[in-house]
Design an enzyme around this catalytic site. Structure first.
Site, PDB file in Angstrom:
ATOM      1  N   LEU A   4       0.819  -1.219   0.000  1.00  0.00           N
ATOM      2  CA  LEU A   4       0.000   0.000   0.000  1.00  0.00           C
ATOM      3  C   LEU A   4       0.849   1.264   0.000  1.00  0.00           C
ATOM      4  CD1 LEU A   4      -2.868  -1.053   2.401  1.00  0.00           C
ATOM      5  CD2 LEU A   4      -2.963  -0.746  -0.066  1.00  0.00           C
TER       6      LEU A   4
ATOM      7  N   HIS B 276      -0.812  -8.690   0.052  1.00  0.00           N
ATOM      8  CA  HIS B 276      -0.362  -7.721  -0.959  1.00  0.00           C
ATOM      9  C   HIS B 276      -1.281  -7.687  -2.189  1.00  0.00           C
ATOM     10  CE1 HIS B 276       3.002  -7.504   1.621  1.00  0.00           C
ATOM     11  NE2 HIS B 276       3.784  -8.405   1.053  1.00  0.00           N
TER      12      HIS B 276
HETATM   13  C1  BG6 Z   1       7.146  -9.783   1.670  1.00  0.00           C
HETATM   14  C2  BG6 Z   1       7.145 -11.290   1.542  1.00  0.00           C
HETATM   15  O1  BG6 Z   1       6.006  -9.349   2.354  1.00  0.00           O
HETATM   16  O2  BG6 Z   1       7.170  -9.216   0.377  1.00  0.00           O
HETATM   17  C3  BG6 Z   1       8.354 -11.753   0.757  1.00  0.00           C
HETATM   18  O3  BG6 Z   1       7.151 -11.875   2.836  1.00  0.00           O
HETATM   19  C4  BG6 Z   1       8.453 -11.028  -0.566  1.00  0.00           C
HETATM   20  O4  BG6 Z   1       8.278 -13.153   0.535  1.00  0.00           O
HETATM   21  C5  BG6 Z   1       8.328  -9.522  -0.376  1.00  0.00           C
HETATM   22  O5  BG6 Z   1       9.710 -11.339  -1.143  1.00  0.00           O
HETATM   23  C6  BG6 Z   1       8.220  -8.813  -1.722  1.00  0.00           C
HETATM   24  O6  BG6 Z   1       8.252  -7.422  -1.549  1.00  0.00           O
HETATM   25  P1  BG6 Z   1       8.690  -6.483  -2.770  1.00  0.00           P
HETATM   26  O7  BG6 Z   1       8.406  -5.103  -2.273  1.00  0.00           O
HETATM   27  O8  BG6 Z   1      10.137  -6.775  -3.001  1.00  0.00           O
HETATM   28  O9  BG6 Z   1       7.846  -6.872  -3.929  1.00  0.00           O
END
Ligand code: BG6
Length: 450
Positions: free
Chosen positions: A150, A210
């Site tokens: 977010l 997410h």
């Molecule tokens: C985290 C997960 O919340 O988000 C991870 O636990 C993942 O497994 C990460 O790698 C990804 O975040 P971003 O911002 O790199 O896409």
């Protein structure tokens, strides 16, 4: 520029025995790109207290450290932000300790706020239990359930894009949209986090939080205003409109080699990849599949939203063969929005091809530094803005969607198929996308017969 360095004091707390300089040394390694002067100035704001997560002694020490600073700083207010980067199993005891020993003593200008990281529970019941435990200790406006997606620039842009552009208003519905994909790919595996990951799997790690948050912003109705409560009311509403997930609209995968991690059991059925179709039962979206797809150890690292529009009725150009209009919002890497259009191929022939209206942030906003998601969300917490944080009823609605599926997976009723690391994931996932309506675009050039 929002806070002066003299107004900030950071205290690390953990079980490890460490000196202030010990913690500073660890942090220094991550501070890249700043001058030595700034780095030293920043590191001087940091102190360290060690203690356990359930003993009053440690938290009394922590409170003393904070109070001493507040007294010496003589600011007259005490604004305390606690950030819990801990396993959720210790949230209740840590929150109880904070509540007992570390609350801000001033009520006029002071406050105490707590940021908690996912996973908030494992399923509906455990999440509700955790929520009740924390709810007895803190008011909802003191709890900040963080979902760093977010805080991403293009996720925050979704509200503006949808509700400030006349262009999209009449198009964003079942009459015009054929299907929507929300995709997360990573080109690395669980990399030493296998023990944690195996307890949760890709649905709890990425999709339930997410991707579902992104889904809310894509699918929800227009909020009454930008007030956090109004926005979150709409998110809850759309989550409650999601139909139960059908087993035949789920593909689970596990990459080959995942179980080589010694902390992962040999018989693990934990998915490292999942593609799940959500169906929204309301006037705007009935019949439009939302394909939420996430995977580790794939061929690329990317997060994007793809809104694919329906075919042109009464088509005289055979556009269908080339591909449909598709609006793509790339959250990362290289933030961008582009619209796939069919245009006349420039030249003497009357031929058509697929091209793009392209807004790449790197080109258009060359001089703007896009803030890190956490940077923005922590600032929001200091400002007391909960717009980009997950409300308790939102969390409940999110778990309601996935809990039956997760229980089936945990009971071994649904199996993860294996896929090669570095691939697109299981071919069954592409087949599912196509079955529910997604059409690959080819940019094929068609020259009409003379
Ligand atoms: C985290 C997960 O919340 O988000 C991870 O636990 C993942 O497994 C990460 O790698 C990804 O975040 P971003 O911002 O790199 O896409």
């Amino acid at each position: 520029g929002f806070l002066q360095s003299g107004e900030v004091h950071i205290v690390g707390y953990a079980r490890t025995n460490l000196s202030d300089d010990g913690l500073r040394g660890r942090i220094r390694a991550y501070l890249k790109g700043a001058s030595e002067e700034h780095v030293s100035e920043f590191l001087q704001l940091i102190k360290y207290v060690s203690g356990s997560y359930d003993s009053g002694e440690g938290f009394e020490k922590l409170n003393k450290e904070i109070s001493d600073y507040e007294m010496s700083n003589n600011s007259g207010s005490s604004r305390r932000l606690f950030y819990l980067a801990l396993p959720p199993s210790v949230y209740p005891s840590v929150c109880k300790m904070i509540r007992t020993y570390c609350m801000s003593p001033t009520s006029r200008f002071g406050w105490t706020r707590v940021i908690v990281e996912k996973p908030f529970g494992r399923d509906l019941d455990s999440a509700e239990e955790l929520s009740s435990q924390l709810g007895e200790l803190f008011e909802e406006d003191q709890l900040y359930r963080i979902d760093h997606y977010l805080g991403k620039e293009l996720v925050q842009n979704l509200l503006v894009l949808r509700f400030a552009n006349r262009l999209f208003l009449p198009l964003w519905n079942r009459d015009n949209v054929d299907n929507i994909q929300i995709v997360f790919r990573e080109d690395f595996g669980t990399d030493g986090r296998g023990g944690y990951f195996d307890q949760y799997g890709i649905i709890r790690d990425i999709i339930q939080n997410h991707l579902l948050q992104v889904f809310c912003l894509v699918a929800m109705e227009k909020p009454v205003s930008l007030k956090p409560e109004h926005i979150r009311d709409e998110k809850v509403k759309v989550l409650q409109s999601v139909n139960p997930i059908k087993d035949e609209e789920v593909v689970l995968g596990q990459y080959q080699g995942y179980k080589d991690d010694p902390t992962v059991p040999d018989d693990s059925n934990t998915p490292t990849f999942a593609s799940i179709v959500l169906r929204v039962h309301n006037e705007r979206w009935e019949g439009v599949p939302f394909i939420l797809k996430a995977g580790k150890a794939l061929n690329s690292r990317k997060a994007e939203i793809r809104v694919q529009f329906k075919d042109v009725p009464g088509d005289i150009f055979k556009c269908k063969k080339q591909g449909r209009n598709e609006f793509v919002i790339r959250l990362q890497p290289s933030e961008a929005m582009y619209m796939k259009l069919t245009v006349k191929k420039p030249g003497l022939e009357m031929a058509t091809e697929q091209s793009e209206l392209d807004l790449s942030y790197g080109m258009r906003y060359q001089d703007v530094k896009i803030p890190e998601a956490y940077e923005r969300l922590i600032l929001d917490t200091i400002r007391g803005d909960q717009q980009h944080f997950v409300r308790r009823d939102e969390l409940k609605a999110a778990w309601q969607i996935f809990t039956p599926l997760l229980h089936d997976i945990d009971a071994g009723k649904l199996k993860a198929v294996s896929y090669k690391p570095g691939s697109r994931g299981p071919k069954e996932a592409d087949e599912l996308s196509e079955k529910v309506g997604y059409m690959q675009t080819h940019g094929y050039i068609w020259i009409p017969p003379t």
